[in-house]
Every structure is written in C-alpha cells, then in structure tokens.
Design a protein around this motif. Structure first.
Motif, PDB file in Angstrom:
ATOM      1  N   PRO A   1       2.113 -59.291  54.241  1.00 43.76           N
ATOM      2  CA  PRO A   1       2.290 -58.795  52.868  1.00 43.76           C
ATOM      3  C   PRO A   1       1.294 -59.366  51.871  1.00 43.76           C
ATOM      4  O   PRO A   1       0.918 -58.688  50.913  1.00 43.76           O
ATOM      5  CB  PRO A   1       3.733 -59.194  52.524  1.00 43.76           C
ATOM      6  CG  PRO A   1       4.106 -60.250  53.514  1.00 43.76           C
ATOM      7  CD  PRO A   1       3.331 -59.950  54.748  1.00 43.76           C
ATOM      8  N   GLN A   2       0.843 -60.611  52.075  1.00 38.80           N
ATOM      9  CA  GLN A   2      -0.086 -61.219  51.115  1.00 38.80           C
ATOM     10  C   GLN A   2      -1.464 -60.565  51.147  1.00 38.80           C
ATOM     11  O   GLN A   2      -2.272 -60.774  50.242  1.00 38.80           O
ATOM     12  CB  GLN A   2      -0.211 -62.728  51.357  1.00 38.80           C
ATOM     13  CG  GLN A   2      -0.830 -63.134  52.677  1.00 38.80           C
ATOM     14  CD  GLN A   2       0.204 -63.339  53.771  1.00 38.80           C
ATOM     15  OE1 GLN A   2       1.310 -62.800  53.699  1.00 38.80           O
ATOM     16  NE2 GLN A   2      -0.143 -64.132  54.773  1.00 38.80           N
ATOM     17  N   TRP A   3      -1.761 -59.758  52.171  1.00 43.41           N
ATOM     18  CA  TRP A   3      -3.048 -59.072  52.222  1.00 43.41           C
ATOM     19  C   TRP A   3      -3.113 -57.876  51.276  1.00 43.41           C
ATOM     20  O   TRP A   3      -4.196 -57.429  50.911  1.00 43.41           O
ATOM     21  CB  TRP A   3      -3.325 -58.556  53.638  1.00 43.41           C
ATOM     22  CG  TRP A   3      -3.425 -59.599  54.680  1.00 43.41           C
ATOM     23  CD1 TRP A   3      -3.638 -60.941  54.505  1.00 43.41           C
ATOM     24  CD2 TRP A   3      -3.332 -59.398  56.094  1.00 43.41           C
ATOM     25  NE1 TRP A   3      -3.668 -61.584  55.720  1.00 43.41           N
ATOM     26  CE2 TRP A   3      -3.490 -60.661  56.712  1.00 43.41           C
ATOM     27  CE3 TRP A   3      -3.124 -58.282  56.894  1.00 43.41           C
ATOM     28  CZ2 TRP A   3      -3.450 -60.826  58.097  1.00 43.41           C
ATOM     29  CZ3 TRP A   3      -3.081 -58.434  58.268  1.00 43.41           C
ATOM     30  CH2 TRP A   3      -3.238 -59.704  58.858  1.00 43.41           C
ATOM     31  N   LEU A   4      -1.967 -57.342  50.868  1.00 41.99           N
ATOM     32  CA  LEU A   4      -1.936 -56.090  50.131  1.00 41.99           C
ATOM     33  C   LEU A   4      -2.357 -56.287  48.679  1.00 41.99           C
ATOM     34  O   LEU A   4      -1.811 -57.141  47.980  1.00 41.99           O
ATOM     35  CB  LEU A   4      -0.539 -55.469  50.192  1.00 41.99           C
ATOM     36  CG  LEU A   4      -0.241 -54.632  51.457  1.00 41.99           C
ATOM     37  CD1 LEU A   4      -0.388 -55.453  52.719  1.00 41.99           C
ATOM     38  CD2 LEU A   4       1.149 -54.024  51.374  1.00 41.99           C
TER      39      LEU A   4
ATOM     40  N   VAL B   1       6.653 -56.215  53.978  1.00 47.47           N
ATOM     41  CA  VAL B   1       5.417 -55.474  53.722  1.00 47.47           C
ATOM     42  C   VAL B   1       5.704 -54.239  52.874  1.00 47.47           C
ATOM     43  O   VAL B   1       5.015 -53.953  51.896  1.00 47.47           O
ATOM     44  CB  VAL B   1       4.748 -55.074  55.057  1.00 47.47           C
ATOM     45  CG1 VAL B   1       3.556 -54.153  54.813  1.00 47.47           C
ATOM     46  CG2 VAL B   1       4.305 -56.314  55.825  1.00 47.47           C
ATOM     47  N   LEU B   2       6.741 -53.503  53.227  1.00 42.41           N
ATOM     48  CA  LEU B   2       7.075 -52.289  52.494  1.00 42.41           C
ATOM     49  C   LEU B   2       7.432 -52.583  51.042  1.00 42.41           C
ATOM     50  O   LEU B   2       7.145 -51.776  50.146  1.00 42.41           O
ATOM     51  CB  LEU B   2       8.222 -51.557  53.187  1.00 42.41           C
ATOM     52  CG  LEU B   2       7.906 -51.004  54.579  1.00 42.41           C
ATOM     53  CD1 LEU B   2       9.144 -50.401  55.203  1.00 42.41           C
ATOM     54  CD2 LEU B   2       6.791 -49.978  54.512  1.00 42.41           C
ATOM     55  N   ALA B   3       8.053 -53.731  50.824  1.00 43.77           N
ATOM     56  CA  ALA B   3       8.436 -54.100  49.455  1.00 43.77           C
ATOM     57  C   ALA B   3       7.223 -54.301  48.564  1.00 43.77           C
ATOM     58  O   ALA B   3       7.329 -54.189  47.335  1.00 43.77           O
ATOM     59  CB  ALA B   3       9.289 -55.366  49.477  1.00 43.77           C
ATOM     60  N   ARG B   4       6.070 -54.594  49.151  1.00 45.93           N
ATOM     61  CA  ARG B   4       4.836 -54.783  48.377  1.00 45.93           C
ATOM     62  C   ARG B   4       4.155 -53.457  48.060  1.00 45.93           C
ATOM     63  O   ARG B   4       3.209 -53.406  47.275  1.00 45.93           O
ATOM     64  CB  ARG B   4       3.862 -55.674  49.149  1.00 45.93           C
ATOM     65  CG  ARG B   4       4.278 -57.123  49.241  1.00 45.93           C
ATOM     66  CD  ARG B   4       3.778 -57.921  48.034  1.00 45.93           C
ATOM     67  NE  ARG B   4       2.328 -57.973  47.994  1.00 45.93           N
ATOM     68  CZ  ARG B   4       1.579 -57.594  46.955  1.00 45.93           C
ATOM     69  NH1 ARG B   4       2.126 -57.099  45.876  1.00 45.93           N
ATOM     70  NH2 ARG B   4       0.253 -57.711  47.002  1.00 45.93           N
ATOM     71  N   CYS B   5       4.614 -52.370  48.698  1.00 46.88           N
ATOM     72  CA  CYS B   5       3.969 -51.073  48.528  1.00 46.88           C
ATOM     73  C   CYS B   5       4.613 -50.293  47.378  1.00 46.88           C
ATOM     74  O   CYS B   5       5.828 -50.345  47.174  1.00 46.88           O
ATOM     75  CB  CYS B   5       4.078 -50.252  49.815  1.00 46.88           C
ATOM     76  SG  CYS B   5       3.211 -50.979  51.227  1.00 46.88           S
ATOM     77  N   ASP B   6       3.792 -49.560  46.650  1.00 47.62           N
ATOM     78  CA  ASP B   6       4.288 -48.702  45.577  1.00 47.62           C
ATOM     79  C   ASP B   6       4.721 -47.335  46.092  1.00 47.62           C
ATOM     80  O   ASP B   6       5.577 -46.682  45.487  1.00 47.62           O
ATOM     81  CB  ASP B   6       3.196 -48.499  44.521  1.00 47.62           C
ATOM     82  CG  ASP B   6       2.731 -49.821  43.920  1.00 47.62           C
ATOM     83  OD1 ASP B   6       3.564 -50.525  43.326  1.00 47.62           O
ATOM     84  OD2 ASP B   6       1.531 -50.143  44.060  1.00 47.62           O
ATOM     85  N   ARG B   7       4.141 -46.912  47.198  1.00 47.16           N
ATOM     86  CA  ARG B   7       4.479 -45.595  47.750  1.00 47.16           C
ATOM     87  C   ARG B   7       4.438 -45.673  49.272  1.00 47.16           C
ATOM     88  O   ARG B   7       3.438 -46.106  49.852  1.00 47.16           O
ATOM     89  CB  ARG B   7       3.502 -44.521  47.258  1.00 47.16           C
ATOM     90  CG  ARG B   7       3.959 -43.099  47.559  1.00 47.16           C
ATOM     91  CD  ARG B   7       3.051 -42.080  46.884  1.00 47.16           C
ATOM     92  NE  ARG B   7       2.944 -42.317  45.453  1.00 47.16           N
ATOM     93  CZ  ARG B   7       3.845 -41.910  44.557  1.00 47.16           C
ATOM     94  NH1 ARG B   7       4.937 -41.285  44.956  1.00 47.16           N
ATOM     95  NH2 ARG B   7       3.649 -42.157  43.267  1.00 47.16           N
ATOM     96  N   VAL B   8       5.526 -45.259  49.910  1.00 47.85           N
ATOM     97  CA  VAL B   8       5.644 -45.284  51.365  1.00 47.85           C
ATOM     98  C   VAL B   8       5.993 -43.887  51.855  1.00 47.85           C
ATOM     99  O   VAL B   8       6.890 -43.230  51.317  1.00 47.85           O
ATOM    100  CB  VAL B   8       6.728 -46.275  51.834  1.00 47.85           C
ATOM    101  CG1 VAL B   8       6.893 -46.213  53.357  1.00 47.85           C
ATOM    102  CG2 VAL B   8       6.385 -47.692  51.385  1.00 47.85           C
ATOM    103  N   VAL B   9       5.279 -43.432  52.866  1.00 47.68           N
ATOM    104  CA  VAL B   9       5.582 -42.175  53.547  1.00 47.68           C
ATOM    105  C   VAL B   9       5.718 -42.489  55.029  1.00 47.68           C
ATOM    106  O   VAL B   9       4.847 -43.151  55.610  1.00 47.68           O
ATOM    107  CB  VAL B   9       4.480 -41.122  53.319  1.00 47.68           C
ATOM    108  CG1 VAL B   9       4.748 -39.868  54.143  1.00 47.68           C
ATOM    109  CG2 VAL B   9       4.375 -40.769  51.835  1.00 47.68           C
ATOM    110  N   VAL B  10       6.807 -42.059  55.646  1.00 46.69           N
ATOM    111  CA  VAL B  10       6.998 -42.263  57.078  1.00 46.69           C
ATOM    112  C   VAL B  10       6.616 -40.993  57.821  1.00 46.69           C
ATOM    113  O   VAL B  10       6.444 -39.924  57.226  1.00 46.69           O
ATOM    114  CB  VAL B  10       8.454 -42.663  57.403  1.00 46.69           C
ATOM    115  CG1 VAL B  10       8.813 -43.977  56.729  1.00 46.69           C
ATOM    116  CG2 VAL B  10       9.431 -41.562  57.029  1.00 46.69           C
TER     117      VAL B  10
END
Length: 348
Positions: A219-222, A240-249
């Motif tokens: 996560p610290q890479w994002l 990791v997902l918590a650091r993302c603003d937009r997630v698509v599966v």
C-alpha cells in the motif's frame, strides 16, 4: 468439428483482436444479454507429494455470436515457497504436459464446433481483461510501467498494457535472476531490476502477474495518479484497496466455488478462503459495468485506480473463441474431424 493447437491459436488471435472480441461481450453481460456458468473447482487427494487434484470448469453463453464455451482443467496442484512466499503451481504430470481444454458449441444446433488447448487463449483473455481495465483507468499520459512477474501471464500483461498506452519505460522484477534474464530475451525495450522497490519507484502503472498466494503490491507504493492491476485476488488485499480512490473488479456477480468433500482430503484449497473478495460487505463495480457506462472509469488525474482480476469467466472463452473460430474458418487453419464422432443417434 475443428481441432486447433496452441500454436494455431497463437497465430489466429492477437492481443488487440482478443480485446476487441471481449469488449462487446462484457457490455452484453452487463446488460443481461449473456449467460455465465461460474467457475467450480473440485478438490481431491493426490499421490503426488505435497500436491492435490483439482478439476476446474467454467462456461458461458453469448447469444450475439451463437456460441457456448466450456473450459475444463484437470490438474495436480502444489504450493511451493518461492522467495519465502507461497505460490500456486500446476505440475505437468501427464507425460510431462498439462491438461486444459476449451470446447465451443453452437447455440443454434447444439453441435460441437471446435476444441483446442486452453493455454494460449487463457493467457490472452487474462491480458485482454487487464488491458481493457487499464485503457479506462490509467492516465492517458502514463509513461512508466512496473511489471512484477516474468512468467507466462506477465508477457500477456505487457502486451495488453502496450496495446493501450505508449510506455517509454518498462521495468520488470521477479525474485529469480534467471527468470528476469529469460523474460528480457523475449520482449523488447524493457529493463530488468534486482529489487521490487527499484521496479515500482516512480511508476505510473504497477501490474502484478504472479502465482503468489500472498500480497505482492504494497500500500505504501501507491501515489496520486497511479494505476495498479493484478491477475489474482491474493496479489493485493483490503489494505491496498483502501488506498485506492476507484476500484473495478473483473466480475462482481460470480464467485469461485469449491467442492472439497472427500474424507481425509488435505487443506488443499487452490486459493485462500478468506480475503477482500469474499467479504459480502465489499462491493465494487466490475469491468462490464464500466464498459457499458454503468460505472465510471478514471475521473481525475490524481485518482489512484485499481483493476482487480478477482475471478476468470467462461464467457471470455466464448467471445475470444468465436472470433478465433471465424478467422480459422476463413484462413482454413486447423484439423477437421468428422461431426459424427461428437454426436449420437441415441436420444440422451
């Protein structure tokens, strides 16, 4: 009935053609105009040390192309440690080879139209899905790609990424130097690095293409504006997902199903049973939603975006298979076998 080899599939289906075949299928599925049979894994003991037997099948019906696909795999699976991390590895124990097949059926007559090994097409459809995700989620000016992994799937991820963005720098890492060196001989204009940190530093896009059963993207890479992608759920996690603003599966409507019912069967699930992808409270749009404009892609230059390939689908084989079969007929590629071998005159 047409039989094709992996070499013939590779000749018939480019990454660009695969992406073009899959995109309308995802839109149809999102609009309720295609059917999917979920992936099912039957797990049983095996005599191979540390291994277990896995029979996998998945399918899909795409009426727009009058096609039904069935993909099956009969495997011996092991979970060795590589650089201290558990991997999922299929062992080639069928006389030094693997067993995976795709069957294509006509939804107009029911006839078996074609049969071919799944190896090349399954690689291409995974890459194509990631490429479509990257096309709509990565920044238009993304120029630096960090690729984690140098195996069979990593090559497809690289081809798909280059099909949708002009990367001026591609850095590649995997734990084994010999794997990195071998990968570098296959693909032009890439730079292998000796640490994962050197690979991801300053990258616009990070793609993971490994067989790892634990997180490989940290996560610290994002950073703002970055896009990440994975080919397995386990390569990322909820942090990791918590650091993302937009997630698509890849697919939010189908989950993997496991049948592990034999007494004495070891703890042989091919994937971990717990993770972000099993949490019923976690809801993300999927690729079909995004491609059919039911969910947005990247909304700003600063967003951190993620495409998570949480589960493969049989519909990918229907879409790519229909396109490939039409081209094979046109080019007269493949071996024809008598239809009578695959039909019967007894009412089933």
């Amino acid at each position: 009935m047409l039989v094709l080899s992996n070499d013939e599939v590779a000749r018939l289906l480019s990454m660009e053609e695969c992406m073009a075949a899959l995109e309308p299928m995802y839109r149809d599925y999102a609009n309720g105009q295609a059917l999917m049979s979920p992936r099912v894994d039957n797990i049983a003991p095996a005599a191979h040390p540390g291994g277990y037997y896995a029979f996998k099948h998945m399918g899909g019906t795409w009426p727009a192309r009058n096609i039904q696909a069935l993909r099956i795999n009969s495997d011996i699976i092991t979970h060795p440690l590589v650089a201290g991390k558990a991997r999922r590895v299929k062992q080639p124990l069928a006389n030094g080879r693997w067993v995976g097949l795709v069957l294509l059926f006509s939804t107009e007559t029911g006839a078996l139209l074609a049969m071919f090994p799944d190896g090349v097409m399954q690689r291409m459809r995974v890459g194509a899905a990631s490429g479509l995700g990257l096309k709509h989620l990565a920044r238009e000016n993304a120029s630096t790609l960090a690729l984690i992994g140098t195996g069979w799937q990593a090559g497809a991820q690289l081809m798909a990424a280059r099909a949708v963005r002009r990367f001026t720098e591609v850095r590649v890492f995997s734990p084994r130097r010999e794997s990195r060196d071998a990968f570098a001989t296959q693909y032009k204009d890439i730079r292998t690095v000796e640490s994962i940190e050197a690979c991801v530093e300053g990258a616009d896009v990070i793609l993971a293409a490994t067989s790892s059963l634990v997180r490989v993207i940290e996560p610290q890479w994002l950073k703002p504006g970055m896009h990440i992608g994975c080919i397995k759920s386990q390569e990322i996690d909820a942090e990791v997902l918590a650091r993302c603003d937009r997630v698509v599966v890849h697919n939010a409507k189908q989950a993997k199903q496991y049948n592990n019912v034999l007494p004495g069967t070891p703890n042989a699930k091919p994937e971990k049973e717990e993770g972000w992808w099993t949490d019923p409270a976690v809801r993300y749009p999927d690729l079909g939603d995004m491609l059919s404009a039911k969910a947005p892609g990247r909304a700003s230059e600063s967003e951190i975006t993620c495409f998570a390939n949480n589960v493969g689908t049989g519909l990918q084989f229907a879409a790519a298979g229909a396109a490939m079969l039409a081209k094979a007929r046109q080019m007269r590629v493949g071996t024809e076998l008598p239809d009578d071998w695959f039909t019967e005159d007894v009412h089933p």
